[in-house]
Design a protein around this motif. Sequence first.
Motif, short mmCIF file in Angstrom:
data_model
loop_
_atom_site.label_atom_id
_atom_site.label_comp_id
_atom_site.label_asym_id
_atom_site.label_seq_id
_atom_site.Cartn_x
_atom_site.Cartn_y
_atom_site.Cartn_z
N THR A 1 0.85 -1.19 0.00
CA THR A 1 0.00 0.00 0.00
C THR A 1 0.88 1.24 0.00
O THR A 1 1.79 1.37 0.82
N MET B 1 -3.19 3.76 -1.84
CA MET B 1 -3.37 3.03 -3.08
C MET B 1 -2.77 1.64 -2.94
O MET B 1 -1.65 1.50 -2.43
N ASP B 2 -3.51 0.64 -3.39
CA ASP B 2 -3.00 -0.74 -3.38
C ASP B 2 -2.20 -0.98 -4.66
O ASP B 2 -2.68 -0.68 -5.76
N ASP C 1 -1.30 -0.33 -10.28
CA ASP C 1 -2.35 0.14 -9.38
C ASP C 1 -3.51 -0.86 -9.41
O ASP C 1 -4.17 -1.05 -10.44
N THR D 1 -5.95 -0.81 -6.97
CA THR D 1 -6.95 -0.31 -6.02
C THR D 1 -8.36 -0.66 -6.46
O THR D 1 -9.17 -1.17 -5.68
N LYS E 1 -9.03 -4.41 -6.23
CA LYS E 1 -9.26 -4.84 -4.85
C LYS E 1 -10.67 -4.44 -4.41
O LYS E 1 -11.35 -5.20 -3.73
N ARG E 2 -11.07 -3.23 -4.81
CA ARG E 2 -12.41 -2.78 -4.44
C ARG E 2 -13.48 -3.67 -5.09
O ARG E 2 -14.49 -4.00 -4.46
#
Length: 475
Positions: free
Chosen positions: A210, A219-220, A243, A245, A248-249
């Motif tokens: 992260t 940000m993941d 990226d 993010t 993952k979401r």
Amino acid sequence: MKKELIESEERYRILVEHSPEPIIVHSDGNIVFMNPAGARMLGANCPEALIGQPVMNFVHPDFVNISQVRMRQITVDKQPTEPMDQKFLRIDRRIIDVEVREVPIVFLGEPAVQLLCRDITERKRAQCLLEEREQSYKSLVEHNPDAIFTLDIEGNVLTVNPATEKITGYGREEFQQQAFIPFLLEDDQEKAWRQFAKAVVGEANDTELTLRSKTGKSMDLNLKMVPIIINEKIDGVYGIAKDITERKRTEEMLLKSEKLSIVGQLAAGVAHEIRNPLTSLRGFVQLLQSKIDNYQHYFDIMLSELDRINDIVSEFMVIAKPQVVKYEMKDVRKIVDDVISLLDTQAILNSVQIHTEIGSEIPLIKCEENQLKQVFINILKNAIEAMPDGGNVVIALETDENQVKIRFTDEGCGISEERIAILGEPFYTTKEKGTGLGLMVCHKIVEAHRGSLEIKSVIDQGTTVELHLPVDSGS
């Protein structure tokens, strides 16, 4: 001396004749001598085929002017010229790259110019190919949507591509000669060092970390580290960060959707099982109501509460599948008063004082009354339970543009930022005997009313839950 001179000339002739490097001699602009290597370079079978021809016939048009300037220069200065890359035309008109140097000499008693040539066509082609590959690699790095950066053996950033600047928010100059580790969250820094250490000894790897961007946004990233090997020696490390993010979401939303599906199946079964005993209880209460006098008020309360339980069970079915709900214009102040009356006893038992701050001219809102009661009860109960040693809860109502704001503020233990982020997810709860479904149902009800629910909290200071419900244009 004559014999030695003849032997010297013979040695020089043999050296020139058998030289692998092309040698051409021209006088007054015409070729007067050429060795076999020169003839091969220009595509002729033997030197004699080219003797007497103008030397400019074999110079590429782009280099005629500069060649004439160099010839005039050597005539005046009587000094060899510096080597220069140019192009020649063979007799088959194929273009070749050559390195040329002019040397003033005397040939057969006349001033002449000796061209020392070297065919560098292959070298030029290899150089162009190398440059094309470098440009290709550079284009791959510069236009890659993933962040690509290079690190030295110590872990300091040497170069970054534009995507690195875009993802992190930091400019190139902010990266220069800095370790990349500080840009990561503290919890991931040690893991990143371990991955870097593996890459330094030749082991490519990848991990998820992260990053906190310059704007403070987390940000993941999926970070790959690849060793840079030059001449069989590790010279640094490539970092390639993607990226993830949004991915993952999306994964979290899919997981949440799966949980909701399970909850829905459970809800349908539980609601059915609860309704059966509720019907019996309501029937017996009505029977007692017809047989006993002086307790009508209590019977009315019991029937009202049984009906509310039945309504709550019906709302539980919302989790399983959407249902048709009848929305009516209602006074949110009365709904709040009803909820306070219902929970006032529990508040007193927990030494909690409930205060209201109701603004003037609160408009009616289009809603389903029992659903909103369920939301308010859930929030108010959470506030009371968050203060085991007592305290104050303030319920504020006010109008803001085209919406009504209902705010619940307590003085409880508070909630950390990490927990706030996942509140409302199925089965997540901070209570010992909680189900983790209360806030999830609240979120669904508020969303169905085209509103929003926001939670703010500070540890050991309290929590504020704020609801925004739209005011119907016709109200």
